[in-house]
Scaffold this motif. Structure first.
Motif, PDB file in Angstrom:
ATOM      1  N   ARG A  95      48.003  40.777  18.203  1.00 18.47           N
ATOM      2  CA  ARG A  95      48.183  39.316  18.163  1.00 18.47           C
ATOM      3  C   ARG A  95      47.645  38.727  16.867  1.00 18.47           C
ATOM      4  O   ARG A  95      48.191  37.751  16.352  1.00 18.47           O
ATOM      5  CB  ARG A  95      47.491  38.665  19.377  1.00 18.47           C
ATOM      6  N   GLN A 136      51.045  40.492  34.824  1.00 21.66           N
ATOM      7  CA  GLN A 136      51.754  39.371  34.221  1.00 21.66           C
ATOM      8  C   GLN A 136      52.297  39.844  32.875  1.00 21.66           C
ATOM      9  O   GLN A 136      51.570  40.472  32.087  1.00 21.66           O
ATOM     10  CB  GLN A 136      50.821  38.173  34.024  1.00 21.66           C
ATOM     11  N   TYR A 168      37.973  36.302  24.539  1.00 26.35           N
ATOM     12  CA  TYR A 168      38.994  35.254  24.487  1.00 26.35           C
ATOM     13  C   TYR A 168      38.814  34.409  23.227  1.00 26.35           C
ATOM     14  O   TYR A 168      37.684  34.091  22.837  1.00 26.35           O
ATOM     15  CB  TYR A 168      38.864  34.294  25.679  1.00 26.35           C
ATOM     16  N   PHE A 177      52.843  32.634  29.959  1.00 25.96           N
ATOM     17  CA  PHE A 177      51.871  33.179  29.002  1.00 25.96           C
ATOM     18  C   PHE A 177      52.544  33.844  27.798  1.00 25.96           C
ATOM     19  O   PHE A 177      52.136  33.642  26.656  1.00 25.96           O
ATOM     20  CB  PHE A 177      50.936  34.170  29.712  1.00 25.96           C
ATOM     21  N   PHE A 221      45.901  30.432  35.923  1.00 25.61           N
ATOM     22  CA  PHE A 221      44.806  31.334  35.580  1.00 25.61           C
ATOM     23  C   PHE A 221      43.456  30.692  35.917  1.00 25.61           C
ATOM     24  O   PHE A 221      42.654  30.421  35.023  1.00 25.61           O
ATOM     25  CB  PHE A 221      44.937  31.596  34.069  1.00 25.61           C
ATOM     26  N   ALA A 225      44.452  29.867  26.669  1.00 21.29           N
ATOM     27  CA  ALA A 225      44.939  30.385  27.951  1.00 21.29           C
ATOM     28  C   ALA A 225      44.219  31.680  28.297  1.00 21.29           C
ATOM     29  O   ALA A 225      44.846  32.668  28.655  1.00 21.29           O
ATOM     30  CB  ALA A 225      46.447  30.627  27.863  1.00 21.29           C
ATOM     31  N   GLY A 226      42.921  31.687  28.151  1.00 23.14           N
ATOM     32  CA  GLY A 226      42.181  32.922  28.405  1.00 23.14           C
ATOM     33  C   GLY A 226      42.795  34.055  27.604  1.00 23.14           C
ATOM     34  O   GLY A 226      42.933  35.175  28.084  1.00 23.14           O
ATOM     35  N   MET A 227      43.147  33.750  26.359  1.00 27.76           N
ATOM     36  CA  MET A 227      43.906  34.724  25.562  1.00 27.76           C
ATOM     37  C   MET A 227      42.965  35.682  24.836  1.00 27.76           C
ATOM     38  O   MET A 227      42.089  35.262  24.074  1.00 27.76           O
ATOM     39  CB  MET A 227      44.802  34.000  24.562  1.00 27.76           C
ATOM     40  N   THR A 228      43.182  36.963  25.082  1.00 28.45           N
ATOM     41  CA  THR A 228      42.353  37.985  24.459  1.00 28.45           C
ATOM     42  C   THR A 228      42.718  38.143  22.988  1.00 28.45           C
ATOM     43  O   THR A 228      43.899  38.154  22.636  1.00 28.45           O
ATOM     44  CB  THR A 228      42.583  39.330  25.182  1.00 28.45           C
ATOM     45  N   ASP A 239      42.698  39.963  34.515  1.00 24.94           N
ATOM     46  CA  ASP A 239      41.376  39.716  33.932  1.00 24.94           C
ATOM     47  C   ASP A 239      40.311  39.506  35.012  1.00 24.94           C
ATOM     48  O   ASP A 239      40.538  38.793  35.995  1.00 24.94           O
ATOM     49  CB  ASP A 239      41.414  38.463  33.044  1.00 24.94           C
ATOM     50  N   GLY A 293      53.291  40.685  29.337  1.00 23.79           N
ATOM     51  CA  GLY A 293      52.714  40.470  28.010  1.00 23.79           C
ATOM     52  C   GLY A 293      51.209  40.296  27.970  1.00 23.79           C
ATOM     53  O   GLY A 293      50.642  40.052  26.913  1.00 23.79           O
ATOM     54  N   THR A 294      50.541  40.437  29.115  1.00 25.91           N
ATOM     55  CA  THR A 294      49.081  40.279  29.112  1.00 25.91           C
ATOM     56  C   THR A 294      48.413  41.615  28.781  1.00 25.91           C
ATOM     57  O   THR A 294      49.063  42.675  28.774  1.00 25.91           O
ATOM     58  CB  THR A 294      48.571  39.827  30.503  1.00 25.91           C
ATOM     59  N   THR A 295      47.111  41.565  28.577  1.00 23.30           N
ATOM     60  CA  THR A 295      46.383  42.799  28.295  1.00 23.30           C
ATOM     61  C   THR A 295      46.366  43.696  29.543  1.00 23.30           C
ATOM     62  O   THR A 295      46.238  44.909  29.413  1.00 23.30           O
ATOM     63  CB  THR A 295      44.949  42.478  27.827  1.00 23.30           C
ATOM     64  N   GLU A 299      37.112  42.704  26.546  1.00 26.01           N
ATOM     65  CA  GLU A 299      37.952  41.743  25.815  1.00 26.01           C
ATOM     66  C   GLU A 299      37.201  40.451  25.506  1.00 26.01           C
ATOM     67  O   GLU A 299      36.286  40.073  26.226  1.00 26.01           O
ATOM     68  CB  GLU A 299      39.186  41.417  26.662  1.00 26.01           C
ATOM     69  N   PHE A 327      51.057  34.522  37.398  1.00 25.59           N
ATOM     70  CA  PHE A 327      50.195  35.172  38.386  1.00 25.59           C
ATOM     71  C   PHE A 327      50.424  34.614  39.786  1.00 25.59           C
ATOM     72  O   PHE A 327      50.119  35.271  40.776  1.00 25.59           O
ATOM     73  CB  PHE A 327      48.718  35.015  37.995  1.00 25.59           C
TER      74      PHE A 327
HETATM   75  N1  GLN Z   1      43.430  37.783  28.744  1.00 28.51           N
HETATM   76  C1  GLN Z   1      44.748  38.257  29.067  1.00 28.51           C
HETATM   77  C2  GLN Z   1      45.579  38.320  27.805  1.00 28.51           C
HETATM   78  O1  GLN Z   1      45.231  37.732  26.836  1.00 28.51           O
HETATM   79  C3  GLN Z   1      45.442  37.413  30.139  1.00 28.51           C
HETATM   80  C4  GLN Z   1      45.642  35.987  29.783  1.00 28.51           C
HETATM   81  C5  GLN Z   1      46.448  35.181  30.795  1.00 28.51           C
HETATM   82  O2  GLN Z   1      47.144  35.735  31.624  1.00 28.51           O
HETATM   83  N2  GLN Z   1      46.381  33.889  30.717  1.00 28.51           N
HETATM   84  O3  GLN Z   1      46.565  38.972  27.768  1.00 28.51           O
END
Ligand code: GLN
Length: 245
Positions: free
Chosen positions: A94, A133, A206, A69, A32, A86-89, A181, A135-137, A204, A163
């Protein structure tokens, strides 16, 4: 003599504080860029720089663990990892299972296609194959807005663990577009033959996730985040990973 003893004590103190400092396992998904990726065999990126800086201010050690992810939240729940970055929204769903730090970044979803194609946003409609990907947003957006509303057949959504594979599939023509994203789509558009053809405004934020109820660690992370911003370290990381190259 006295001085040598003092130096000895200082060194001993340093050794002990390092040995005794807690080590937290940090889970990430290193596909990512510029948030987390592999470069010369090392895990690097904005998120990893950020958690390292937080660990330093708060006096804990970290160990990085790379995984898919959609394994991060289950891994947090069972204690395989202590922190997920992990750039997690931050989403309501969640938040039911993990606790998030204060937000540290923002994103929308982008649609990317091959650079030499003529697709526009309409690539999302019709018979095209759309990659996401798991389970991602991005996955959630496509499922909710395209599949559930009957615009896209469920079988035309192609889910990838990473990805890296989604990008590969896009470039070799197995799929027509990828939804992901915006900051990462923009980075891919700089380094791969792909282009952004639409922005889906999802607004979103993170956050850094910890196990539900781990308030001690969450407090440390939030305190560290604040200090890293105030000290200018955050600005340095932004410049390093998002600045013009
Ligand atoms: N921000 C997106 C999510 O939380 C993607 C995060 C990612 O793929 N690392 O689902």
């Amino acid at each position: 003599m006295k001085k040598t003893f003092l130096v000895f004590l200082i060194v001993l103190g340093l050794v002990f504080s390092t040995v005794l400092a807690t080590t937290y396992v940090v889970g990430t998904s290193a596909d990512f860029p510029p948030f987390e990726y592999v470069q010369n065999g090392k895990y690097v990126g904005f998120d990893l720089g950020l958690i390292k800086a937080i660990a330093k201010t708060e006096g804990f050690n970290i160990q990085i663990r790379d995984m898919a992810f959609d394994s991060l939240i289950p891994a947090l729940k069972v204690g395989v990892i202590d922190i997920a970055i992990a750039g997690m929204t931050i989403t309501k769903e969640r938040e039911k299972v993990v606790d998030f730090s204060n937000p540290y970044w923002f994103a929308d979803q982008d649609v990317i296609v091959r650079k030499n194609s003529n697709y526009t946003v309409t690539v999302l409609f019709g018979k095209h194959k759309i990659g996401v990907q798991t389970g991602t947003t991005g996955d959630l957006w496509v499922t909710k807005n395209l599949v559930k509303s009957g615009i896209l057949k469920a079988s035309n959504v192609k889910r990838y663990q990473s990805f890296i594979y989604a990008l590969e599939a896009l470039l070799n023509g197995a799929i027509n577009a990828v939804v992901l994203d915006s900051p990462v789509a923009e980075r891919f558009a700089q380094v791969k033959p792909v282009k952004v053809v639409a922005v889906l405004v999802t607004g979103e934020h993170y956050g850094i996730a910890v196990r539900k109820g781990n308030t001690k660690l969450l407090r440390e992370i939030n305190a560290g985040l604040k200090k890293v911003k105030a000290s200018g370290e955050m600005a340095k990381l932004i410049d390093k990973y998002f600045g013009k190259k």
